[in-house]
Enzyme design. Structure first.
Site, PDB file in Angstrom:
ATOM      1  N   GLU A  26      10.756  11.633 -10.982  1.00  0.00           N
ATOM      2  CA  GLU A  26      10.323  10.264 -11.281  1.00  0.00           C
ATOM      3  C   GLU A  26      11.126   9.655 -12.423  1.00  0.00           C
ATOM      4  OE1 GLU A  26       8.640   7.759 -10.475  1.00  0.00           O
ATOM      5  OE2 GLU A  26       7.077   8.341  -9.060  1.00  0.00           O
ATOM      6  N   ARG A 110      -5.312   9.989 -14.445  1.00  0.00           N
ATOM      7  CA  ARG A 110      -4.143  10.552 -15.118  1.00  0.00           C
ATOM      8  C   ARG A 110      -3.133   9.437 -15.345  1.00  0.00           C
ATOM      9  NH1 ARG A 110      -0.064  10.609 -11.456  1.00  0.00           N
ATOM     10  NH2 ARG A 110      -0.603  10.795  -9.233  1.00  0.00           N
ATOM     11  N   ASN A 112       0.359   7.580 -15.013  1.00  0.00           N
ATOM     12  CA  ASN A 112       1.345   7.510 -13.945  1.00  0.00           C
ATOM     13  C   ASN A 112       2.626   6.902 -14.510  1.00  0.00           C
ATOM     14  OD1 ASN A 112       1.835   8.180 -11.171  1.00  0.00           O
ATOM     15  ND2 ASN A 112       1.903   6.006 -10.725  1.00  0.00           N
ATOM     16  N   GLU A 130      -7.058   8.992  -5.083  1.00  0.00           N
ATOM     17  CA  GLU A 130      -7.590   8.276  -3.918  1.00  0.00           C
ATOM     18  C   GLU A 130      -8.745   7.347  -4.287  1.00  0.00           C
ATOM     19  OE1 GLU A 130      -6.193   8.387  -0.936  1.00  0.00           O
ATOM     20  OE2 GLU A 130      -4.705   9.790  -1.721  1.00  0.00           O
ATOM     21  N   ASN A 157       1.966   1.556 -11.040  1.00  0.00           N
ATOM     22  CA  ASN A 157       3.268   2.160 -10.768  1.00  0.00           C
ATOM     23  C   ASN A 157       4.383   1.326 -11.385  1.00  0.00           C
ATOM     24  OD1 ASN A 157       5.156   4.001  -9.589  1.00  0.00           O
ATOM     25  ND2 ASN A 157       3.659   4.407  -7.992  1.00  0.00           N
ATOM     26  N   ASP A 207       6.759   1.720  -4.721  1.00  0.00           N
ATOM     27  CA  ASP A 207       6.705   2.742  -5.770  1.00  0.00           C
ATOM     28  C   ASP A 207       7.418   2.219  -7.015  1.00  0.00           C
ATOM     29  OD1 ASP A 207       6.575   5.224  -7.172  1.00  0.00           O
ATOM     30  OD2 ASP A 207       6.668   6.339  -5.306  1.00  0.00           O
TER      31      ASP A 207
END
Length: 294
Positions: A26, A110, A112, A130, A157, A207
């Site tokens: 990432e 969490r 990201n 989810e 994101n 993304d």
């Protein structure tokens, strides 16, 4: 009014820049000072630095837990969103300040992705996996002051700014829409949220993203094996094939910031490039990443 049709670039000349085989590569970042590429293996909890000949792990989460994102600091170090807080490292990789705590429930969400704004603030988002609506977006000032900017997100994101810093682009991967906000860099305030671009969910998920010097927004399409380019009007103009099903985030780098680097995740069996950091030269010219002033 004329309708724009995107240019499709099938089989462009991607090559492996870093043979990483990461589970979840990432957020690549080109450090213009050191002429090095930083990137993160989120699942392994490691931050990497590459001179494009040799790749080095420069930090590992002490508990081996996944991490969210690693960003450059103005002092030359790194700001890393771990499982619990933001760790601040100096240029030698040592903690030089107490971690920055954010008001999140680490049992439910969490960290990201994240990015730094033109004024040196750190913006970082969260995801509840989810569970829709648990994600948030926070802004962290240089002095450690934390503000909540957005809530009711699925997976905060990609984040980026127009070259003049007056527009902020943002992806919530749980929705097939990329948003744009008016942005006041002096105060860090967001204006009205507007739809910038939309993707057919059958094509994959929006993304990570980056913005080039002309104001084009480049966004990776997870589970779509593509990189999309949108000019400032939000009309898709380029679809660039990537030789993996799960590209995660693009960034410009190289001496002239003229090469697109893209991190990837392990995908289906039979994808030899999955998990590697890939490079595509000559695709445009980027902007040096902003750095956290704290």
């Amino acid at each position: 009014m004329a309708v724009k049709h995107p240019t499709s670039q099938a089989n462009p000349p991607w090559h492996v820049a870093v043979p990483a085989a990461a589970e979840l590569g990432e957020h690549p970042l080109w450090d213009v000072r050191r002429q090095r590429l930083f990137w993160t293996d989120c699942a392994a909890g490691t931050v990497h630095c590459s001179d494009l000949g040799h790749d080095t792990v420069v930090w590992t989460a002490p508990d081996g837990a996944p991490i969210g994102v690693s960003l450059l600091r103005a002092c030359g170090g790194l700001a890393i969103a771990t499982h619990e807080h933001i760790v601040l490292l100096d240029s030698d990789g040592r903690a030089d300040r107490a971690p920055i705590e954010l008001p999140i429930d680490t049992a439910a969400v969490r960290f990201n992705d994240g990015s730094c704004d033109p004024a040196g603030r750190l913006l970082v988002g969260t995801t509840g996996g989810e569970a829709d609506g648990l994600g948030e977006l926070f802004s962290v000032d240089a002095d450690g002051r934390v503000r909540r900017l957005l809530g009711d997100l699925t997976e905060a994101n990609g984040i980026g700014w127009s070259p003049d810093g007056r527009s902020m682009y943002f992806v919530d991967s749980g929705r097939p829409v990329m948003y744009v906000f008016d942005y006041d860099a002096a105060s860090g305030r967001l204006g009205e949220r507007k739809e910038f671009a939309r993707i057919d969910p059958a094509l994959g998920y929006l993304d990570g993203l980056t913005v080039d010097e002309a104001g084009n927004v480049w966004v990776a399409i997870w589970d779509g094996g593509r990189l999309h380019r949108y000019p400032p009007d939000g009309q898709l103009c380029d679809v660039i094939d990537v030789p993996v099903s799960r590209p995660t985030c693009p960034a410009f780098g190289g001496g002239d910031l003229g090469t697109v680097y893209i991190t990837t995740a392990r995908g289906e069996v039979g994808e030899p490039c999955a998990g590697h950091v890939l490079a595509l030269p000559g695709a445009g010219r980027g902007i040096a990443p902003h750095r956290f002033a704290g």
